[in-house]
Design a protein around this motif. Structure first.
Motif, PDB file in Angstrom:
ATOM      1  N   VAL A 140       0.875  -1.178   0.000  1.00  0.00           N
ATOM      2  CA  VAL A 140       0.000   0.000   0.000  1.00  0.00           C
ATOM      3  C   VAL A 140       0.906   1.221   0.000  1.00  0.00           C
ATOM      4  O   VAL A 140       1.847   1.305   0.791  1.00  0.00           O
ATOM      5  CB  VAL A 140      -0.890   0.022   1.264  1.00  0.00           C
ATOM      6  CG1 VAL A 140      -1.688   1.312   1.348  1.00  0.00           C
ATOM      7  CG2 VAL A 140      -1.814  -1.179   1.273  1.00  0.00           C
ATOM      8  N   VAL A 147      -2.586   3.014  10.906  1.00  0.00           N
ATOM      9  CA  VAL A 147      -2.670   1.625  11.371  1.00  0.00           C
ATOM     10  C   VAL A 147      -1.686   0.754  10.592  1.00  0.00           C
ATOM     11  O   VAL A 147      -0.983  -0.073  11.167  1.00  0.00           O
ATOM     12  CB  VAL A 147      -4.110   1.090  11.203  1.00  0.00           C
ATOM     13  CG1 VAL A 147      -4.156  -0.397  11.488  1.00  0.00           C
ATOM     14  CG2 VAL A 147      -5.042   1.843  12.125  1.00  0.00           C
ATOM     15  N   GLN A 198       1.017  -0.335  13.123  1.00  0.00           N
ATOM     16  CA  GLN A 198       0.660  -1.633  13.709  1.00  0.00           C
ATOM     17  C   GLN A 198       1.044  -2.816  12.839  1.00  0.00           C
ATOM     18  O   GLN A 198       1.057  -3.949  13.299  1.00  0.00           O
ATOM     19  CB  GLN A 198      -0.838  -1.685  14.001  1.00  0.00           C
ATOM     20  CG  GLN A 198      -1.217  -0.711  15.097  1.00  0.00           C
ATOM     21  CD  GLN A 198      -2.638  -0.932  15.565  1.00  0.00           C
ATOM     22  OE1 GLN A 198      -3.453  -1.478  14.842  1.00  0.00           O
ATOM     23  NE2 GLN A 198      -2.939  -0.505  16.774  1.00  0.00           N
ATOM     24  N   ILE A 199       1.319  -2.560  11.560  1.00  0.00           N
ATOM     25  CA  ILE A 199       1.643  -3.685  10.688  1.00  0.00           C
ATOM     26  C   ILE A 199       3.083  -3.623  10.198  1.00  0.00           C
ATOM     27  O   ILE A 199       3.862  -4.537  10.407  1.00  0.00           O
ATOM     28  CB  ILE A 199       0.668  -3.753   9.491  1.00  0.00           C
ATOM     29  CG1 ILE A 199      -0.744  -3.983  10.006  1.00  0.00           C
ATOM     30  CG2 ILE A 199       1.077  -4.850   8.528  1.00  0.00           C
ATOM     31  CD1 ILE A 199      -1.795  -4.016   8.940  1.00  0.00           C
ATOM     32  N   LYS A 245      -1.036 -15.064  -2.209  1.00  0.00           N
ATOM     33  CA  LYS A 245      -0.657 -14.824  -0.829  1.00  0.00           C
ATOM     34  C   LYS A 245      -0.782 -13.311  -0.677  1.00  0.00           C
ATOM     35  O   LYS A 245      -0.275 -12.560  -1.495  1.00  0.00           O
ATOM     36  CB  LYS A 245       0.791 -15.264  -0.609  1.00  0.00           C
ATOM     37  CG  LYS A 245       1.231 -15.119   0.829  1.00  0.00           C
ATOM     38  CD  LYS A 245       2.538 -15.867   1.049  1.00  0.00           C
ATOM     39  CE  LYS A 245       2.885 -15.960   2.505  1.00  0.00           C
ATOM     40  NZ  LYS A 245       3.423 -14.748   3.071  1.00  0.00           N
ATOM     41  N   ASP A 283      -0.523  -9.591   1.266  1.00  0.00           N
ATOM     42  CA  ASP A 283       0.180  -8.809   2.277  1.00  0.00           C
ATOM     43  C   ASP A 283      -0.876  -8.249   3.236  1.00  0.00           C
ATOM     44  O   ASP A 283      -1.813  -7.583   2.803  1.00  0.00           O
ATOM     45  CB  ASP A 283       0.931  -7.666   1.588  1.00  0.00           C
ATOM     46  CG  ASP A 283       1.782  -6.870   2.567  1.00  0.00           C
ATOM     47  OD1 ASP A 283       1.685  -7.121   3.781  1.00  0.00           O
ATOM     48  OD2 ASP A 283       2.541  -6.005   2.115  1.00  0.00           O
ATOM     49  N   PRO A 284      -0.737  -8.541   4.545  1.00  0.00           N
ATOM     50  CA  PRO A 284      -1.778  -8.110   5.494  1.00  0.00           C
ATOM     51  C   PRO A 284      -2.128  -6.619   5.394  1.00  0.00           C
ATOM     52  O   PRO A 284      -3.278  -6.233   5.582  1.00  0.00           O
ATOM     53  CB  PRO A 284      -1.167  -8.426   6.862  1.00  0.00           C
ATOM     54  CG  PRO A 284      -0.195  -9.516   6.601  1.00  0.00           C
ATOM     55  CD  PRO A 284       0.318  -9.305   5.208  1.00  0.00           C
ATOM     56  N   GLU A 285      -1.141  -5.789   5.076  1.00  0.00           N
ATOM     57  CA  GLU A 285      -1.451  -4.355   5.032  1.00  0.00           C
ATOM     58  C   GLU A 285      -2.414  -4.031   3.886  1.00  0.00           C
ATOM     59  O   GLU A 285      -3.183  -3.085   3.963  1.00  0.00           O
ATOM     60  CB  GLU A 285      -0.178  -3.508   4.963  1.00  0.00           C
ATOM     61  CG  GLU A 285       0.635  -3.636   3.699  1.00  0.00           C
ATOM     62  CD  GLU A 285       1.895  -2.765   3.752  1.00  0.00           C
ATOM     63  OE1 GLU A 285       2.116  -2.009   2.806  1.00  0.00           O
ATOM     64  OE2 GLU A 285       2.645  -2.832   4.753  1.00  0.00           O
ATOM     65  N   PHE A 286      -2.374  -4.847   2.840  1.00  0.00           N
ATOM     66  CA  PHE A 286      -3.309  -4.655   1.729  1.00  0.00           C
ATOM     67  C   PHE A 286      -4.749  -4.870   2.201  1.00  0.00           C
ATOM     68  O   PHE A 286      -5.663  -4.133   1.829  1.00  0.00           O
ATOM     69  CB  PHE A 286      -2.958  -5.633   0.590  1.00  0.00           C
ATOM     70  CG  PHE A 286      -3.974  -5.649  -0.519  1.00  0.00           C
ATOM     71  CD1 PHE A 286      -3.882  -4.752  -1.568  1.00  0.00           C
ATOM     72  CD2 PHE A 286      -5.023  -6.562  -0.503  1.00  0.00           C
ATOM     73  CE1 PHE A 286      -4.825  -4.756  -2.584  1.00  0.00           C
ATOM     74  CE2 PHE A 286      -5.968  -6.581  -1.510  1.00  0.00           C
ATOM     75  CZ  PHE A 286      -5.874  -5.667  -2.560  1.00  0.00           C
ATOM     76  N   VAL A 294      -5.916  -4.545   5.284  1.00  0.00           N
ATOM     77  CA  VAL A 294      -6.319  -3.440   6.168  1.00  0.00           C
ATOM     78  C   VAL A 294      -6.707  -2.223   5.332  1.00  0.00           C
ATOM     79  O   VAL A 294      -7.691  -1.544   5.597  1.00  0.00           O
ATOM     80  CB  VAL A 294      -5.192  -3.102   7.161  1.00  0.00           C
ATOM     81  CG1 VAL A 294      -5.500  -1.828   7.929  1.00  0.00           C
ATOM     82  CG2 VAL A 294      -4.987  -4.257   8.134  1.00  0.00           C
ATOM     83  N   LYS A 295      -5.913  -1.963   4.291  1.00  0.00           N
ATOM     84  CA  LYS A 295      -6.184  -0.806   3.428  1.00  0.00           C
ATOM     85  C   LYS A 295      -7.508  -0.993   2.686  1.00  0.00           C
ATOM     86  O   LYS A 295      -8.297  -0.061   2.558  1.00  0.00           O
ATOM     87  CB  LYS A 295      -5.038  -0.640   2.422  1.00  0.00           C
ATOM     88  CG  LYS A 295      -5.212   0.518   1.453  1.00  0.00           C
ATOM     89  CD  LYS A 295      -4.949   1.831   2.148  1.00  0.00           C
ATOM     90  CE  LYS A 295      -5.281   3.010   1.239  1.00  0.00           C
ATOM     91  NZ  LYS A 295      -5.159   4.289   1.959  1.00  0.00           N
ATOM     92  N   GLY A 299      -3.365  -4.631  13.831  1.00  0.00           N
ATOM     93  CA  GLY A 299      -4.015  -3.613  13.012  1.00  0.00           C
ATOM     94  C   GLY A 299      -5.392  -3.982  12.492  1.00  0.00           C
ATOM     95  O   GLY A 299      -6.081  -3.161  11.900  1.00  0.00           O
ATOM     96  N   TRP A 300      -5.838  -5.207  12.733  1.00  0.00           N
ATOM     97  CA  TRP A 300      -7.100  -5.641  12.123  1.00  0.00           C
ATOM     98  C   TRP A 300      -8.349  -5.097  12.808  1.00  0.00           C
ATOM     99  O   TRP A 300      -9.421  -5.111  12.225  1.00  0.00           O
ATOM    100  CB  TRP A 300      -7.161  -7.174  12.036  1.00  0.00           C
ATOM    101  CG  TRP A 300      -6.409  -7.673  10.841  1.00  0.00           C
ATOM    102  CD1 TRP A 300      -5.207  -7.211  10.409  1.00  0.00           C
ATOM    103  CD2 TRP A 300      -6.811  -8.681   9.904  1.00  0.00           C
ATOM    104  NE1 TRP A 300      -4.823  -7.883   9.274  1.00  0.00           N
ATOM    105  CE2 TRP A 300      -5.785  -8.794   8.941  1.00  0.00           C
ATOM    106  CE3 TRP A 300      -7.929  -9.514   9.805  1.00  0.00           C
ATOM    107  CZ2 TRP A 300      -5.862  -9.693   7.883  1.00  0.00           C
ATOM    108  CZ3 TRP A 300      -7.989 -10.425   8.751  1.00  0.00           C
ATOM    109  CH2 TRP A 300      -6.965 -10.508   7.801  1.00  0.00           C
TER     110      TRP A 300
END
Lengths: 315, 290
Positions: free
Chosen positions: A18, A43, A47-48, B216, B218-221, B223-224, B243-244
């Motif tokens: 992102v 966040v 946090q990530i 797979k 990316d966790p930030e994706f 969240v965004k 962050g979730w």
């Protein structure tokens, strides 16, 4: 080196899948540090990304230091932190949790127990009275490693639909590393690496040969055991959360040696810095490209780089 | 004696023309890219894929099955048959002992070379995309001489799917959704078999097609993207991830595991596809099924 590590941390925090503008990254860090409410991209950054980067630093540093210490204590250039079965023990512990579908926070616990247990078995097998001969330690490590590896494989085949998760662990992955995980790994890394740094001078003496070291008053057997325990604590902490990351612990000390010589104090400190740097950058690649797993990146890029380095040093 | 033989032959010929339009030997290219010739109508089939077992039974060829893989659990008639192992631990001895005249395998695992060496005809049929579920059903129908039944099954399936789609098409709001198939985390792209079902069930997948079928993530994706609905993870696990808690789905309590039974059907590109779609649509739009 310190500059390089800082650069890696800045890049790792600033970039990701992102896009967050630099100003916003700094704002997020400020709001995170001062404990204000986080909004929008805050966040993601606080946090990530940041905990993931910090985890990369901790794990990379641990692997670098432990690799350097193991190469020194075994006087074997091919030694790496996983030499005595830490990795296969950790993997077995993690696999057990994953296949049994225990809750996620349990995984690092069983991995930790597995890692430490494996080293304990290796050391017990290698013992000859009060001595721990290096060759026997390495052989015992190989045996323990392959036995536990086979046990993990058997478990995976029983829980086939969980195979992907286990594979991710054995390839190393920093995903979902949060502040809590960082706080859990920190004491292991600090204790283990700190102890190894204190042993650096003794490791220098050991390089002159076991007999010389003994005559200089270095308790060789105790030193060996201390290094093994300290390195296992640090590596077990590293392995517990992020799995098995190849090549960092093997390569980093060699790179440092080629550039800065043999002294263990410099070697271990710089290996920590370089290990952290490499892992943060490798994870950045893993997060933003289809390579997808940090362990794949380190191995894919580490191998060829290492060969190139060897050629350079020969010339 | 000869007369008896001729009679039987004539009788058999008459029977077979009445029953089918498939003429053997039948040659086709399977999903491993092999040219396979099936000499006569298979009568003893071993199925190494749950979806294949289900399809064969749904087109009236259940009685041809003599053995199934470990994961075949539906329908009951197929589930009761002797088990011949899984994808990575195939039990060749059990397969060969069943004297099959055809083993239908997936394109994964390494069953083909061993079985071929043992002289047993092998066919790889592996539906992976949404459209392939129908095309491979027709292929199976051809192979086992049940073409008419296969066509009828495809028609019924498409009709039942349309029934659900009519409901979800008119849904007032379609939530953005993140569907997790594995906690590493892996998700599903919109062109994958499950991704198509997710869209048809009235959700908007946050994963773009450019990421591939089983990316797979990316966790930030995630969240965004801030999905309004999270499927495949329980609220407790999702809430514990860094962050979730800021994700809309967690704030509104729209995070849920897929029930095991439904998850099982959803992962099977077979005849129960309409059922899977209906189950998924009920989770995404409970208001439409009251």
């Amino acid at each position: 080196m310190t500059f390089l590590l800082l650069l890696a941390v800045v890049l790792g925090t600033g970039l990701g899948s992102v896009y967050v503008p630099p100003g916003e990254v700094l704002g997020a860090l400020w709001r995170g540090l001062s404990g204000q409410d986080l909004a929008g991209n805050d966040v993601i950054v606080w946090q990530i990304r940041l905990p993931r980067v910090v985890m990369g630093v901790l794990v990379g540093a641990s692997l670098g230091v432990c690799g350097g210490a193991f190469q020194g204590v075994f006087r074997n250039p091919l030694a790496d932190p996983y030499l005595l079965g830490v990795a296969s023990g950790g993997a077995l512990g993690a696999t057990l949790s994953i296949v049994a579908e225990w809750p996620r926070p349990v995984i690092p616990l069983t991995a930790l127990l597995g890692a430490l247990g494996a080293v304990a078995v290796t050391v017990a097998l290698a013992r000859e009275g009060r001595r721990f001969p290096p060759t026997r330690l390495i052989l015992a490590g190989v045996v323990v490693g392959s036995t536990l590896g086979a046990a993990s494989t058997a478990l995976i085949l029983r829980g086939e639909d969980r195979a992907r998760q286990v594979l991710a662990y054995t390839l190393g992955d920093l995903g979902f590393s949060g502040w809590r995980d960082v706080a859990t790994v920190l004491p292991y890394a600090a204790l283990g690496c700190g102890a190894l740094l204190l042993l650096a001078r003794a490791l220098d003496t050991l390089q002159l040969g076991e007999l010389t070291a003994r005559s200089l008053g270095v308790p060789v057997e105790r030193l060996r055991l201390l290094v093994i325990v300290a390195a296992s604590v640090a590596t077990a902490g590293a392995v517990a959360y992020v799995g098995i990351i190849g090549f960092v612990g093997l390569i980093v000390p060699h790179v440092v040696r080629l550039a800065f010589g043999q002294g263990h104090r410099t070697l271990l400190v710089l290996s920590a810095l370089l290990g952290g740097t490499l892992l943060v950058l490798a994870d950045l690649l893993a997060r933003t490209t289809p390579l997808s797993q940090v362990g794949i990146v380190t191995t894919l890029l580490g191998g060829p780089f290492f060969l190139w380095l060897l050629r350079q040093s020969r010339e | 004696m000869t007369r008896a033989l001729t009679l039987t032959a004539a009788l058999l010929a008459a029977l077979s023309t009445a029953a089918s339009a498939v003429t053997y030997p039948l040659t086709l290219t399977d999903d491993l890219g092999r040219k396979v010739t099936i000499k006569a109508e298979p009568k003893r089939i071993v199925s190494a894929l749950p979806s294949t077992s289900e399809t064969l039974c749904a087109i009236g060829a259940c009685d041809k099955l003599v053995g199934v893989d470990d994961y075949t659990d539906y329908p009951a008639q197929a589930a009761r048959l002797p088990k011949v192992g899984g994808l990575y631990n195939p039990n060749f001895e059990a397969m060969i002992a069943l004297k099959p005249d055809l083993v239908i395998i997936s394109k994964y695992g390494k069953l083909e070379p061993t079985l071929t060496q043992a002289g047993i005809p092998v066919l790889a049929i592996n539906p992976e995309t949404y459209d392939e579920v129908f095309s491979k059903t027709l292929t199976l129908g051809k192979v086992v001489n049940r073409e008419a039944q296969a066509k009828a099954l495809v028609t019924t399936m498409k009709r039942d799917i349309a029934k659900v789609e009519i409901l979800t098409k008119n849904a007032v709001r379609k939530p953005t959704a993140y569907y997790e198939i594995d906690p590493t985390p892996y998700s599903i792209g919109p062109n994958s078999f499950m991704g198509v079902l997710l869209t048809k069930a009235g959700a908007r997948n946050i994963i773009p097609a450019s990421m591939g079928d089983f990316p797979k993530v990316d966790p930030e994706f995630i969240v965004k993207a801030n999905p309004q609905l999270i499927l495949g993870v329980d609220a407790k696990t999702a809430g514990a991830r860094p962050g979730w808690t800021s994700i809309a789905a967690l704030k509104t309590g729209k995070t849920q595991e897929i029930p095991a039974e439904l998850g099982n059907i959803l992962s099977r590109p077979g005849p129960r596809l309409p059922q899977a779609l209906r189950g998924l649509a009920k989770i995404i739009h409970p208001e439409l099924f009251k």
